[in-house]
Design a protein around this motif. Structure first.
Motif, mmCIF file in Angstrom:
data_model
loop_
_atom_site.group_PDB
_atom_site.id
_atom_site.type_symbol
_atom_site.label_atom_id
_atom_site.label_comp_id
_atom_site.label_asym_id
_atom_site.label_seq_id
_atom_site.Cartn_x
_atom_site.Cartn_y
_atom_site.Cartn_z
ATOM 1 N N LEU A 335 41.431 34.411 -34.269
ATOM 2 C CA LEU A 335 41.581 35.807 -33.860
ATOM 3 C C LEU A 335 42.894 36.007 -33.107
ATOM 4 N N LEU A 336 43.631 37.060 -33.489
ATOM 5 C CA LEU A 336 44.854 37.452 -32.800
ATOM 6 C C LEU A 336 44.630 38.832 -32.189
ATOM 7 N N VAL A 337 44.561 38.902 -30.878
ATOM 8 C CA VAL A 337 44.289 40.154 -30.182
ATOM 9 C C VAL A 337 45.601 40.900 -29.946
ATOM 10 N N ARG A 338 45.669 42.131 -30.463
ATOM 11 C CA ARG A 338 46.848 42.965 -30.270
ATOM 12 C C ARG A 338 46.417 44.327 -29.726
ATOM 13 N N GLY A 339 47.263 45.329 -29.910
ATOM 14 C CA GLY A 339 47.047 46.588 -29.215
ATOM 15 C C GLY A 339 46.048 47.534 -29.821
ATOM 16 N N SER A 340 45.463 47.245 -30.998
ATOM 17 C CA SER A 340 44.565 48.205 -31.648
ATOM 18 C C SER A 340 43.128 48.131 -31.138
#
Length: 346
Positions: A335-340
């Motif tokens: 999992l790559l957590v970004r701004g969405s």
């Protein structure tokens, strides 16, 4: 059969002299080695049926005469095309372009050309293309095939040597490189529920997609989750068209079948004036190259796309050379957590 082929000695000259005028031919090698042209052909093609002493004599003669067999003639003699094939559901999807790039580079380094076909998400067209591609190639890679397990098992012998990418079919005698879709979905849901989300909308993928079935099953198996399943697809326009339904169902977070769908719903929500992630959080799957450049950047599940193409070639090459294709691999996504994604609205 010549005397030499019966095992009698026909020694070569012990000193390497000047090369004869003109290009060396298989006839000259046969004459120098004291064997027939057929024996030279078998040795040059790697046959193990030739007496080792004779094979050594042929190779020495070829070296002495600086003989290089024609690659095209060798493939013709062996019934080979020098080509391998890749069949994908949709070439416009960057996920499959990454596999194509990895496979193409690896095959090119081995002197093989790559034939590519697209089934346009049609299982019946995929079967036709796969059979036709295999007739015109020495091996086949199927990336995320949409045909059923039963159909693929029935066609296995006709498609071999065969490697599957993004799919594993129990009972099919073909190596596979797949993704642990359930593990990827579990990471997404853990992240979203940790932010307080309980009502999730899943934008489903194509009906024939095994990956879609696995992701949906994983979502439905999670207890205490309010899940709304909305029809979707695999492309940007499918996600864009679903934006209104996402708002109408009241979900606080969207799990897109893939990044293309998630990117489409991001755009659709922005056009509707719905803030992301303030009102709705959005996640994708695959981590295609432009996922980090969406507005906002997309939280997604990363999989080793380029590596899948290279590993598929390694297994296909082994099968094409009469070796074992190796064990099946199921990659663990990350999992790559970004701004969405953000906290659930109160």
């Amino acid at each position: 059969m010549s005397a030499a082929e019966r095992g009698e000695q026909a020694p070569l000259t012990g000193r390497r002299g000047p090369r004869p005028a003109g290009q060396a031919t298989i006839s000259r090698v046969a004459e120098a080695a004291g064997v027939s042209r057929a024996t030279v052909s078998r040795v040059m093609n790697g046959s193990t049926s030739v007496n080792p002493e004779l094979a050594a004599r042929v190779r020495a003669a070829a070296l002495e005469l600086d003989y290089e067999p024609s690659a095209a003639a060798r493939r013709l003699a062996l019934g080979l095309t020098g080509t391998v094939a890749l069949v994908v559901p949709d070439l416009s999807n960057p996920l499959f372009q990454s596999v194509l790039r990895g496979l193409s580079r690896a095959a090119g380094q081995a002197g093989r050309q790559l034939l590519v076909a697209e089934s346009d998400e049609d299982p019946e067209e995929e079967v036709i293309l796969a059979l036709e591609a295999r007739r015109n190639a020495d091996g086949l890679v199927l990336a995320s095939p949409r045909a059923t397990d039963e159909r693929l098992r029935a066609l296995g012998d006709r498609l071999a040597p065969l490697v599957l990418v993004y799919r594993e079919v129990p009972g099919l005698d073909a190596p596979s490189l797949s993704i642990d879709n359930a593990a990827g979905i579990a990471q997404v849901v853990t992240h979203l529920t940790g932010l307080g989300h309980r009502h999730l909308a899943y934008l489903a993928g194509p009906p024939g997609s095994a990956g879609n079935a696995e992701r949906l099953a994983a979502l439905r198996a999670i207890p205490d989750l309010d899940l709304t399943v909305l029809p979707g697809g695999s492309m940007f326009e499918h996600g864009h068209a679903a934006a209104g339904a996402v708002v109408e169902c009241g979900a606080g977070a969207v799990v897109g079948f893939n990044d293309m769908v998630a990117s489409g719903v991001l755009t659709g929500l922005r056009e509707l004036g719905v803030p992301v992630p303030g009102r709705v959080s959005v996640t994708g799957f695959d981590d295609i190259p432009f996922a980090r450049y969406t507005t906002p950047p997309l939280t997604t599940v990363s999989i080793p796309q380029g590596e899948l193409g290279r590993r598929a070639w390694e297994r296909l090459w082994s099968l094409m050379n009469g070796e074992d294709g190796g064990y099946n691999v199921r990659y663990q996504p990350r999992l790559l957590v970004r701004g969405s994604t953000g906290p659930a609205p109160s």
